[in-house]
Design a protein around this motif. Sequence first.
Motif, PDB file in Angstrom:
ATOM      1  N   VAL A   1      28.277   8.753   2.708  1.00 10.07           N
ATOM      2  CA  VAL A   1      27.020   8.414   2.962  1.00 10.07           C
ATOM      3  C   VAL A   1      26.680   7.825   4.418  1.00 10.07           C
ATOM      4  CG1 VAL A   1      24.877   7.258   1.993  1.00 10.07           C
ATOM      5  CG2 VAL A   1      26.585   8.514   0.440  1.00 10.07           C
ATOM      6  N   GLN A   2      26.012   8.425   5.154  1.00 14.42           N
ATOM      7  CA  GLN A   2      25.587   7.755   6.514  1.00 14.42           C
ATOM      8  C   GLN A   2      24.203   7.622   6.451  1.00 14.42           C
ATOM      9  OE1 GLN A   2      26.782  10.249   9.640  1.00 14.42           O
ATOM     10  NE2 GLN A   2      25.672   9.288  10.910  1.00 14.42           N
ATOM     11  N   SER A   3      23.696   6.025   6.907  1.00 14.88           N
ATOM     12  CA  SER A   3      22.434   5.848   7.280  1.00 14.88           C
ATOM     13  C   SER A   3      22.285   4.665   8.037  1.00 14.88           C
ATOM     14  CB  SER A   3      21.996   5.292   5.664  1.00 14.88           C
ATOM     15  OG  SER A   3      22.595   4.239   5.282  1.00 14.88           O
ATOM     16  N   GLU A   4      21.134   4.148   7.857  1.00 19.68           N
ATOM     17  CA  GLU A   4      20.960   2.973   8.735  1.00 19.68           C
ATOM     18  C   GLU A   4      21.682   1.581   8.340  1.00 19.68           C
ATOM     19  OE1 GLU A   4      16.719   2.260   9.224  1.00 19.68           O
ATOM     20  OE2 GLU A   4      16.524   4.088  10.307  1.00 19.68           O
ATOM     21  N   ALA A   5      21.928   0.698   8.991  1.00 24.49           N
ATOM     22  CA  ALA A   5      22.377  -0.230   8.301  1.00 24.49           C
ATOM     23  C   ALA A   5      21.558  -1.171   7.477  1.00 24.49           C
ATOM     24  CB  ALA A   5      23.197  -1.282   9.313  1.00 24.49           C
ATOM     25  N   HIS A   6      21.897  -1.781   6.445  1.00 27.55           N
ATOM     26  CA  HIS A   6      20.888  -2.413   5.500  1.00 27.55           C
ATOM     27  C   HIS A   6      19.983  -1.664   4.607  1.00 27.55           C
ATOM     28  CE1 HIS A   6      23.288  -5.630   7.091  1.00 27.55           C
ATOM     29  NE2 HIS A   6      23.170  -5.586   8.259  1.00 27.55           N
ATOM     30  N   SER A   7      20.165  -0.318   4.729  1.00 23.26           N
ATOM     31  CA  SER A   7      18.984   0.437   4.170  1.00 23.26           C
ATOM     32  C   SER A   7      19.053   0.304   2.604  1.00 23.26           C
ATOM     33  CB  SER A   7      19.292   1.975   4.492  1.00 23.26           C
ATOM     34  OG  SER A   7      18.511   2.740   3.624  1.00 23.26           O
ATOM     35  N   GLU A   8      17.889  -0.054   2.186  1.00 22.23           N
ATOM     36  CA  GLU A   8      17.512  -0.235   0.646  1.00 22.23           C
ATOM     37  C   GLU A   8      17.838   0.882  -0.128  1.00 22.23           C
ATOM     38  OE1 GLU A   8      17.491  -2.455  -2.954  1.00 22.23           O
ATOM     39  OE2 GLU A   8      17.475  -3.118  -0.797  1.00 22.23           O
ATOM     40  N   LEU A   9      17.329   2.324   0.346  1.00 21.74           N
ATOM     41  CA  LEU A   9      17.665   3.416  -0.165  1.00 21.74           C
ATOM     42  C   LEU A   9      19.043   3.923  -0.226  1.00 21.74           C
ATOM     43  CD1 LEU A   9      16.457   6.070  -1.495  1.00 21.74           C
ATOM     44  CD2 LEU A   9      15.827   7.023   0.731  1.00 21.74           C
ATOM     45  N   SER A  10      19.825   3.675   0.853  1.00 21.69           N
ATOM     46  CA  SER A  10      21.227   3.858   0.926  1.00 21.69           C
ATOM     47  C   SER A  10      21.842   3.023  -0.092  1.00 21.69           C
ATOM     48  CB  SER A  10      21.582   3.708   2.347  1.00 21.69           C
ATOM     49  OG  SER A  10      23.171   3.603   2.419  1.00 21.69           O
ATOM     50  N   ARG A  11      21.510   1.858  -0.138  1.00 19.67           N
ATOM     51  CA  ARG A  11      22.211   0.933  -1.268  1.00 19.67           C
ATOM     52  C   ARG A  11      22.162   1.534  -2.641  1.00 19.67           C
ATOM     53  NH1 ARG A  11      21.277  -2.766  -4.898  1.00 19.67           N
ATOM     54  NH2 ARG A  11      18.970  -2.634  -4.503  1.00 19.67           N
ATOM     55  N   LEU A  12      20.875   1.793  -3.006  1.00 13.70           N
ATOM     56  CA  LEU A  12      20.361   2.562  -4.546  1.00 13.70           C
ATOM     57  C   LEU A  12      21.062   3.933  -4.537  1.00 13.70           C
ATOM     58  CD1 LEU A  12      16.668   1.708  -4.525  1.00 13.70           C
ATOM     59  CD2 LEU A  12      18.308   0.912  -5.912  1.00 13.70           C
ATOM     60  N   LEU A  13      21.272   4.678  -3.472  1.00 12.81           N
ATOM     61  CA  LEU A  13      21.950   5.835  -3.602  1.00 12.81           C
ATOM     62  C   LEU A  13      23.282   5.753  -3.822  1.00 12.81           C
ATOM     63  CD1 LEU A  13      21.595   9.007  -3.503  1.00 12.81           C
ATOM     64  CD2 LEU A  13      22.226   8.827  -1.120  1.00 12.81           C
ATOM     65  N   THR A  14      24.101   4.761  -2.974  1.00  9.28           N
ATOM     66  CA  THR A  14      25.564   4.380  -3.252  1.00  9.28           C
ATOM     67  C   THR A  14      25.860   4.129  -4.482  1.00  9.28           C
ATOM     68  OG1 THR A  14      25.239   2.717  -2.191  1.00  9.28           O
ATOM     69  CG2 THR A  14      25.970   4.384  -0.750  1.00  9.28           C
ATOM     70  N   GLN A  15      24.877   3.266  -5.169  1.00  5.77           N
ATOM     71  CA  GLN A  15      24.969   2.770  -6.443  1.00  5.77           C
ATOM     72  C   GLN A  15      24.995   3.705  -7.348  1.00  5.77           C
ATOM     73  OE1 GLN A  15      21.694   0.338  -7.577  1.00  5.77           O
ATOM     74  NE2 GLN A  15      23.135  -1.052  -8.580  1.00  5.77           N
ATOM     75  N   ARG A  16      23.961   4.780  -7.423  1.00  4.87           N
ATOM     76  CA  ARG A  16      23.998   6.002  -8.205  1.00  4.87           C
ATOM     77  C   ARG A  16      25.137   6.759  -8.230  1.00  4.87           C
ATOM     78  NH1 ARG A  16      19.890   3.157  -8.459  1.00  4.87           N
ATOM     79  NH2 ARG A  16      18.030   3.622  -9.720  1.00  4.87           N
ATOM     80  N   LEU A  17      25.694   7.047  -6.966  1.00  7.37           N
ATOM     81  CA  LEU A  17      27.125   7.936  -6.940  1.00  7.37           C
ATOM     82  C   LEU A  17      28.105   7.155  -7.553  1.00  7.37           C
ATOM     83  CD1 LEU A  17      26.295   9.026  -3.066  1.00  7.37           C
ATOM     84  CD2 LEU A  17      26.266  10.545  -5.057  1.00  7.37           C
ATOM     85  N   GLN A  18      28.101   5.766  -7.497  1.00  6.20           N
ATOM     86  CA  GLN A  18      29.344   4.994  -8.040  1.00  6.20           C
ATOM     87  C   GLN A  18      29.185   5.180  -9.512  1.00  6.20           C
ATOM     88  OE1 GLN A  18      28.950   1.253  -6.063  1.00  6.20           O
ATOM     89  NE2 GLN A  18      30.488   2.058  -4.635  1.00  6.20           N
TER      90      GLN A  18
END
Length: 156
Positions: free
Chosen positions: A34-51
């Motif tokens: 997963v590639q995104s901007e640093a400290h992106s809240e959406l990225s954090r939520l997405l990686t949490q769902r993937l895990q």
Amino acid sequence: MRWLALLLCCSLLSGCGFHLRGNLPLSQFSAIHVQSEAHSELSRLLTQRLQQNQVELLSAPRQDAPMLELISDTLERRTLSLFANGQVAEYELIYKVQYRLTMPEAPPQFYQFELYRDYQDDPNQALAKARELDLLLAELRQQAANRMIRQLGRLK
């Protein structure tokens, strides 16, 4: 007799493809970057769902693994109504998400979607309305992450 009924219900539910909400089979994605901007809240939520769905998160892109790139997530406001004195009474919040999925040996696929919410503003309760706006934005991000996971689950 109860055990037989329970066994029949379980076999019917598993046979029709029913899955508990939030627990989607992502077996086609054993690992993803997963590639995104640093400290992106959406990225954090997405990686949490993937895990939660037992998908290994890669720290760097690999040729044999898919890559999901979050291009942008933006919030726009559109005026819906005004008070008699000309102040804004109600907004429509538009949360736009754009991302690209690159599968191994396939061209990149571009996806985008929008989520909408109505928001009533009250200048007399500015602090409470600011907190409400933060909560609405957090809810929109959670729905966006869930929608992305559902879209990934539908890919073959």
